[in-house]
Design a protein around this motif. Structure first.
Motif, PDB file in Angstrom:
ATOM      1  N   GLU A  56       0.830  -1.213   0.000  1.00 31.30           N
ATOM      2  CA  GLU A  56       0.000   0.000   0.000  1.00 31.30           C
ATOM      3  C   GLU A  56       0.859   1.255   0.000  1.00 31.30           C
ATOM      4  N   LEU A  57       1.905   1.221   0.829  1.00 22.96           N
ATOM      5  CA  LEU A  57       2.790   2.392   0.930  1.00 22.96           C
ATOM      6  C   LEU A  57       3.513   2.639  -0.380  1.00 22.96           C
ATOM      7  N   ARG A  58       3.939   1.568  -1.009  1.00 18.43           N
ATOM      8  CA  ARG A  58       4.633   1.717  -2.299  1.00 18.43           C
ATOM      9  C   ARG A  58       3.688   2.380  -3.318  1.00 18.43           C
ATOM     10  N   ALA A  59       2.468   1.877  -3.329  1.00 16.60           N
ATOM     11  CA  ALA A  59       1.488   2.416  -4.263  1.00 16.60           C
ATOM     12  C   ALA A  59       1.245   3.893  -3.978  1.00 16.60           C
ATOM     13  N   GLY A  86       2.028   7.333  -6.312  1.00 17.41           N
ATOM     14  CA  GLY A  86       1.002   8.339  -6.572  1.00 17.41           C
ATOM     15  C   GLY A  86       1.477   9.729  -6.185  1.00 17.41           C
ATOM     16  N   VAL A  87       2.132   9.836  -5.041  1.00 15.18           N
ATOM     17  CA  VAL A  87       2.579  11.130  -4.512  1.00 15.18           C
ATOM     18  C   VAL A  87       3.658  11.737  -5.378  1.00 15.18           C
ATOM     19  N   LEU A  88       4.603  10.945  -5.843  1.00 12.41           N
ATOM     20  CA  LEU A  88       5.733  11.444  -6.608  1.00 12.41           C
ATOM     21  C   LEU A  88       5.450  11.594  -8.096  1.00 12.41           C
ATOM     22  N   SER A  89       4.269  11.283  -8.476  1.00 11.21           N
ATOM     23  CA  SER A  89       3.953  11.416  -9.898  1.00 11.21           C
ATOM     24  C   SER A  89       3.887  12.905 -10.284  1.00 11.21           C
ATOM     25  N   PRO A  90       4.107  13.256 -11.584  1.00 15.86           N
ATOM     26  CA  PRO A  90       4.075  14.644 -12.026  1.00 15.86           C
ATOM     27  C   PRO A  90       2.732  15.304 -11.702  1.00 15.86           C
ATOM     28  N   HIS A  91       2.701  16.606 -11.616  1.00 18.50           N
ATOM     29  CA  HIS A  91       1.506  17.398 -11.361  1.00 18.50           C
ATOM     30  C   HIS A  91       1.038  17.303  -9.922  1.00 18.50           C
ATOM     31  N   THR A  92       1.803  16.679  -9.070  1.00 16.56           N
ATOM     32  CA  THR A  92       1.396  16.689  -7.662  1.00 16.56           C
ATOM     33  C   THR A  92       2.476  17.382  -6.858  1.00 16.56           C
ATOM     34  N   CYS A  93       2.100  17.895  -5.731  1.00 16.17           N
ATOM     35  CA  CYS A  93       3.071  18.594  -4.901  1.00 16.17           C
ATOM     36  C   CYS A  93       4.010  17.600  -4.247  1.00 16.17           C
ATOM     37  N   CYS A 133      -2.543   5.853  15.174  1.00 12.17           N
ATOM     38  CA  CYS A 133      -2.758   4.539  14.552  1.00 12.17           C
ATOM     39  C   CYS A 133      -1.452   3.893  14.117  1.00 12.17           C
ATOM     40  N   GLU A 134      -0.339   4.640  14.253  1.00 11.38           N
ATOM     41  CA  GLU A 134       0.977   4.132  13.889  1.00 11.38           C
ATOM     42  C   GLU A 134       1.046   3.688  12.446  1.00 11.38           C
ATOM     43  N   ARG A 135       0.322   4.387  11.619  1.00 10.01           N
ATOM     44  CA  ARG A 135       0.425   4.116  10.190  1.00 10.01           C
ATOM     45  C   ARG A 135       1.080   5.307   9.516  1.00 10.01           C
ATOM     46  N   VAL A 136       1.742   5.043   8.416  1.00  7.32           N
ATOM     47  CA  VAL A 136       2.431   6.104   7.697  1.00  7.32           C
ATOM     48  C   VAL A 136       1.438   6.849   6.819  1.00  7.32           C
ATOM     49  N   THR A 137       1.494   8.159   6.883  1.00  6.50           N
ATOM     50  CA  THR A 137       0.619   8.974   6.034  1.00  6.50           C
ATOM     51  C   THR A 137       1.467   9.969   5.240  1.00  6.50           C
ATOM     52  N   THR A 138       0.902  10.492   4.193  1.00  5.30           N
ATOM     53  CA  THR A 138       1.635  11.474   3.394  1.00  5.30           C
ATOM     54  C   THR A 138       1.177  12.888   3.720  1.00  5.30           C
ATOM     55  N   THR A 139       2.095  13.805   3.702  1.00  5.14           N
ATOM     56  CA  THR A 139       1.773  15.205   3.935  1.00  5.14           C
ATOM     57  C   THR A 139       2.408  16.022   2.815  1.00  5.14           C
ATOM     58  N   THR A 140       1.631  16.825   2.144  1.00  4.45           N
ATOM     59  CA  THR A 140       2.206  17.635   1.067  1.00  4.45           C
ATOM     60  C   THR A 140       2.930  18.827   1.649  1.00  4.45           C
ATOM     61  N   ILE A 141       3.856  19.345   0.895  1.00  5.27           N
ATOM     62  CA  ILE A 141       4.609  20.506   1.364  1.00  5.27           C
ATOM     63  C   ILE A 141       3.678  21.702   1.532  1.00  5.27           C
ATOM     64  N   ARG A 142       2.674  21.793   0.648  1.00  8.58           N
ATOM     65  CA  ARG A 142       1.711  22.875   0.789  1.00  8.58           C
ATOM     66  C   ARG A 142       1.013  22.802   2.145  1.00  8.58           C
ATOM     67  N   ASP A 143       0.636  21.564   2.553  1.00  6.17           N
ATOM     68  CA  ASP A 143      -0.003  21.388   3.867  1.00  6.17           C
ATOM     69  C   ASP A 143       0.928  21.838   4.982  1.00  6.17           C
ATOM     70  N   GLU A 144       2.175  21.449   4.871  1.00 10.61           N
ATOM     71  CA  GLU A 144       3.139  21.758   5.927  1.00 10.61           C
ATOM     72  C   GLU A 144       3.345  23.267   6.059  1.00 10.61           C
ATOM     73  N   SER A 145       3.356  23.958   4.907  1.00 10.26           N
ATOM     74  CA  SER A 145       3.611  25.397   4.948  1.00 10.26           C
ATOM     75  C   SER A 145       2.498  26.145   5.673  1.00 10.26           C
ATOM     76  N   ARG A 146       1.311  25.499   5.671  1.00  9.39           N
ATOM     77  CA  ARG A 146       0.196  26.146   6.361  1.00  9.39           C
ATOM     78  C   ARG A 146       0.362  26.053   7.877  1.00  9.39           C
ATOM     79  N   ILE A 147       1.040  25.067   8.322  1.00  7.70           N
ATOM     80  CA  ILE A 147       1.145  24.818   9.763  1.00  7.70           C
ATOM     81  C   ILE A 147       1.990  25.880  10.468  1.00  7.70           C
TER      82      ILE A 147
END
Length: 210
Positions: A172-175, A179-186, A196-210
DNA sequence: TTGGTCAACGTGTTCC
DNA sequence: GGAACACGTTGACCAA
């Protein structure tokens, strides 16, 4: 033996205490362990005649048994069967088994004095008491080994299941990463959710808001 | 007849 | 070196 199964919540391995109630040969359990004590005649061919502890009926049988034993013994001395006497099967009486079990429960080994005393009490030879304890220890160890085997099987099963889940998560993580590193995405980072101790993705745009 | 149980035995190992 | 033990095996006995 310390084994920590999955999640450390554990199937805790509590190995049997030899002489525990689950033991097939423990008394009283008529017919316990399939040995048929309930129906078979308690015939003790090697036993000396009884007095004291054992009841009259058994006592009479054992008197008879002693005669048989003496006869057998004489035959043995006469070297029939080319010097190899026929081996007869001793069955301990319920009372004898009970006292032996009780003794075993208190101590798994006997010193010579205890052995002698027990043999006297049971009207058996010290050698018979000795052999009984040896066999009893062996049965106890066998039971313990079987329990350990069962436990390891279960543990193996749970580890296999855990492995399967982890592999799936990796997929799942590989998939997700593809998806995250594909073109047109941040660009994004992977973070671990503390709940939940699961890995999640955070976009740089999201982080900049924090 | 067959498989399980268990007392008894033979042998190798350990401990003092 | 001998006693005590562990271990593997044998054989009698029983129930299914």
């Amino acid at each position: 033996m310390e084994i920590m199964p999955e999640n450390s919540t554990c199937l805790e391995l509590t190995i049997s205490i030899p002489g525990s109630s689950s033991n097939s040969s423990s008394f009283p359990s008529p017919g316990g362990g399939g040995c048929g004590y309930n129906t078979m005649r308690e015939l003790d061919i090697n036993q000396v005649p009884s007095s004291g502890n054992i009841n009259e009926e058994e006592s009479m049988e054992e008197d008879q048994d002693q005669e048989e034993e003496e006869e057998s013994s004489n035959n043995n001395n006469n070297n029939n069967n080319n010097g190899v006497p026929p081996r007869k099967k001793l069955r301990l009486t319920k009372q004898q088994s009970f006292l032996l079990e009780e003794s075993f429960r208190q101590n798994h080994t006997l010193n010579p004095k205890e052995k002698e005393a027990l043999a006297m009490q049971l009207k058996l030879r010290t050698r018979q008491v000795e052999v009984w304890f040896q066999n009893r220890r062996a049965r106890s160890k066998l039971k313990q080994t079987e329990m350990e085997c069962e436990y390891l099987k279960r543990w193996f099963g749970s580890l296999t299941e855990q492995n399967r889940r982890l592999k799936k998560e990796v997929e799942e993580l590989r998939a997700m990463k593809v998806g995250v590193l594909s073109p047109h995405t941040c660009p994004s980072t992977l973070t671990m959710c503390p709940h939940c101790e699961r890995v999640t993705t955070t976009t740089i745009r999201d982080e900049s808001r924090i």
